[in-house]
Design a protein around this motif. Structure first.
Motif, mmCIF file in Angstrom:
data_model
loop_
_atom_site.group_PDB
_atom_site.id
_atom_site.type_symbol
_atom_site.label_atom_id
_atom_site.label_comp_id
_atom_site.label_asym_id
_atom_site.label_seq_id
_atom_site.Cartn_x
_atom_site.Cartn_y
_atom_site.Cartn_z
ATOM 1 N N GLU A 35 -12.433 -12.683 45.895
ATOM 2 C CA GLU A 35 -11.577 -13.716 45.315
ATOM 3 C C GLU A 35 -12.261 -14.407 44.133
ATOM 4 O O GLU A 35 -11.614 -14.776 43.152
ATOM 5 C CB GLU A 35 -11.193 -14.735 46.387
ATOM 6 C CG GLU A 35 -10.168 -15.759 45.942
ATOM 7 C CD GLU A 35 -8.816 -15.154 45.592
ATOM 8 O OE1 GLU A 35 -8.045 -15.803 44.862
ATOM 9 O OE2 GLU A 35 -8.540 -14.004 46.037
ATOM 10 N N GLU A 36 -13.599 -14.549 44.228
ATOM 11 C CA GLU A 36 -14.332 -15.163 43.123
ATOM 12 C C GLU A 36 -14.277 -14.303 41.866
ATOM 13 O O GLU A 36 -14.114 -14.811 40.756
ATOM 14 C CB GLU A 36 -15.794 -15.386 43.533
ATOM 15 C CG GLU A 36 -15.983 -16.479 44.577
ATOM 16 C CD GLU A 36 -17.417 -16.547 45.077
ATOM 17 O OE1 GLU A 36 -18.260 -15.768 44.558
ATOM 18 O OE2 GLU A 36 -17.697 -17.348 45.988
ATOM 19 N N HIS A 37 -14.424 -13.003 42.029
ATOM 20 C CA HIS A 37 -14.478 -12.090 40.879
ATOM 21 C C HIS A 37 -13.097 -11.634 40.424
ATOM 22 O O HIS A 37 -12.882 -11.377 39.226
ATOM 23 C CB HIS A 37 -15.339 -10.863 41.230
ATOM 24 C CG HIS A 37 -16.798 -11.167 41.359
ATOM 25 N ND1 HIS A 37 -17.645 -11.275 40.265
ATOM 26 C CD2 HIS A 37 -17.559 -11.419 42.459
ATOM 27 C CE1 HIS A 37 -18.877 -11.562 40.687
ATOM 28 N NE2 HIS A 37 -18.840 -11.640 42.020
ATOM 29 N N PHE A 38 -12.150 -11.499 41.382
ATOM 30 C CA PHE A 38 -10.808 -11.003 41.046
ATOM 31 C C PHE A 38 -9.761 -11.912 41.693
ATOM 32 O O PHE A 38 -9.135 -11.547 42.694
ATOM 33 C CB PHE A 38 -10.614 -9.561 41.541
ATOM 34 C CG PHE A 38 -11.700 -8.616 41.113
ATOM 35 C CD1 PHE A 38 -11.726 -8.113 39.820
ATOM 36 C CD2 PHE A 38 -12.701 -8.254 42.001
ATOM 37 C CE1 PHE A 38 -12.725 -7.246 39.426
ATOM 38 C CE2 PHE A 38 -13.708 -7.391 41.612
ATOM 39 C CZ PHE A 38 -13.728 -6.886 40.307
ATOM 40 N N LEU A 67 -6.455 -9.604 46.153
ATOM 41 C CA LEU A 67 -6.205 -9.255 47.559
ATOM 42 C C LEU A 67 -4.826 -9.724 48.009
ATOM 43 O O LEU A 67 -4.103 -9.002 48.701
ATOM 44 C CB LEU A 67 -7.280 -9.862 48.453
ATOM 45 C CG LEU A 67 -8.630 -9.145 48.480
ATOM 46 C CD1 LEU A 67 -9.597 -9.890 49.378
ATOM 47 C CD2 LEU A 67 -8.471 -7.710 48.955
ATOM 48 N N ALA A 68 -4.459 -10.936 47.605
ATOM 49 C CA ALA A 68 -3.157 -11.460 48.015
ATOM 50 C C ALA A 68 -2.022 -10.590 47.498
ATOM 51 O O ALA A 68 -1.002 -10.405 48.174
ATOM 52 C CB ALA A 68 -2.991 -12.894 47.506
ATOM 53 N N SER A 69 -2.197 -10.002 46.322
ATOM 54 C CA SER A 69 -1.147 -9.154 45.744
ATOM 55 C C SER A 69 -0.989 -7.837 46.485
ATOM 56 O O SER A 69 0.020 -7.152 46.346
ATOM 57 C CB SER A 69 -1.447 -8.879 44.266
ATOM 58 O OG SER A 69 -2.578 -8.019 44.132
ATOM 59 N N LEU A 70 -1.998 -7.471 47.282
ATOM 60 C CA LEU A 70 -1.958 -6.187 47.995
ATOM 61 C C LEU A 70 -1.413 -6.300 49.415
ATOM 62 O O LEU A 70 -1.121 -5.289 50.047
ATOM 63 C CB LEU A 70 -3.372 -5.582 48.058
ATOM 64 C CG LEU A 70 -4.037 -5.236 46.730
ATOM 65 C CD1 LEU A 70 -5.454 -4.721 46.987
ATOM 66 C CD2 LEU A 70 -3.230 -4.184 45.973
ATOM 67 N N LEU A 71 -1.273 -7.515 49.925
ATOM 68 C CA LEU A 71 -0.976 -7.684 51.347
ATOM 69 C C LEU A 71 0.385 -7.131 51.744
ATOM 70 O O LEU A 71 0.580 -6.734 52.892
ATOM 71 C CB LEU A 71 -1.063 -9.164 51.728
ATOM 72 C CG LEU A 71 -2.472 -9.761 51.682
ATOM 73 C CD1 LEU A 71 -2.438 -11.238 52.068
ATOM 74 C CD2 LEU A 71 -3.417 -8.998 52.602
#
Length: 335
Positions: A18-21, A25-29
């Motif tokens: 989350e810090e780097h991108f 992750l939320a967009s993939l759930l």
């Protein structure tokens, strides 16, 4: 390891990602990208965790059933399977091909020992990778003939088949009786469920009766249930209405309902002997212990239409996972 160190590792990885991108992750759930995303456990709420830190999860039986049905449809790893028969070195073999159900995936093949079958009806692979077969081992010409209906299974990595008789056939006066065609699906516990075209014939070979039967195990023993014993009235032949269940196809949906597609038989005798046309698309649905029968595509049998004779080629069927949509197909023929 719900409360163990692996959760800590996962948390740190998520934080760094989350810090780097941000937001990735939320967009993939909501996308079906993760191999083990559909784990049938549910973590309890905060109050329950505080009340008892040793009892933190519940097993979701319904979700497990849905996941198991999806595995049965596409394989334990989302695989497609294809089989071919071969003979080499004086032995009979099965070639089992598999590939991921994604575009561009490559096939891999393995040689398996073939079951002792002369009439091989169907091959299926269960969620554990075990290969199942339905077959007879009738070595024509013969008299008497072995017409037992058999189920065989070959566990992953095994070198020999386990075999059992599903329906013991009968040969000789006054009638022959045996299963001519069959299909198979798997229950949530992995046990096979079978539909079969069970027929009786007089010793000269002509049909005496034909019906659609369901086979399953009760207390470890095979038993059967009659599903359909007569044609839809429009497809009667000169020999009567008691001929149906031909070429069955079986599917099971996520709620455990059984869907069966099959054909009727229009039979009659003339100076040339016995004649047969197979036609109409018939459909059977089992909910609980009750069967519902429908005719999806209606045709006229030999009594109603002698010229032309109407029939339907080998049917195919697919259903949606929830069982609410069914697609059936067959080639309509006239003679």
């Amino acid at each position: 390891y719900w409360g163990d160190h692996q959760i800590v590792y996962l948390t740190r990885l998520i934080q760094r990602c989350e810090e780097h991108f941000p937001g990735r992750l939320a967009s993939l759930l909501g996308r079906e990208l993760f191999v083990h995303a559909d784990v049938p456990y549910r973590i309890r709420g905060f109050d329950d965790l505080v009340r008892d830190a040793q009892e933190t999860v519940d097993y979701d039986d319904q979700r497990a059933w849905v996941a198991g049905e999806r595995v049965d449809e596409v394989g334990a790893d989302g695989k497609l399977y294809v089989f071919a028969k071969a003979e080499a070195g004086g032995k009979r073999w099965l070639l089992r091909g598999s590939r991921a159900a994604t575009a561009g995936a490559s096939w891999s093949f393995e040689a398996l020992p073939a079951p002792e079958a002369t009439q091989l009806y169907v091959l299926r692979v269960d969620k554990n990778g075990t290969t199942h077969a339905l077959y007879r081992n009738t070595a024509y010409p013969c008299d008497p003939c072995n017409v037992d209906f058999r189920h065989g299974s070959l566990a992953k990595g095994a070198t020999s088949w386990s075999e059992e008789i599903v329906e013991k056939g009968k040969w000789g006066d006054p009638d022959d009786a045996f299963v001519e065609a069959a299909d198979m699906a798997f229950a949530s516990d992995g046990s096979p469920i079978i539909v079969g075209h069970f027929t009786t014939r007089v010793v000269t070979g002509s049909y005496k009766s034909a019906e659609l039967r369901l086979y399953g195990k009760v207390s470890g023993k095979w038993c059967s249930d009659g599903v359909a014993k007569s044609v839809d009235v429009s497809y009667v032949g000169g020999d009567g209405a008691g001929f149906t269940g031909a070429d069955p196809q079986l599917r099971m949906d996520s709620a455990g309902r059984l869907h069966v597609l099959f054909r009727d038989q229009s039979l009659w005798h003339d100076k040339t002997g016995e004649n047969e046309m197979r036609g109409q698309l018939r459909y059977a649905l089992r909910v609980g212990d009750a069967w519902t029968l429908k005719t999806l595509v209606s045709q006229k049998g030999q009594v109603a239409s002698k010229n032309p004779l109407m029939g339907m080629g080998q049917p195919l069927m697919a259903i949606s996972n929830d069982g609410k949509k069914l697609v059936a197909a067959g080639v309509e023929v006239s003679w």
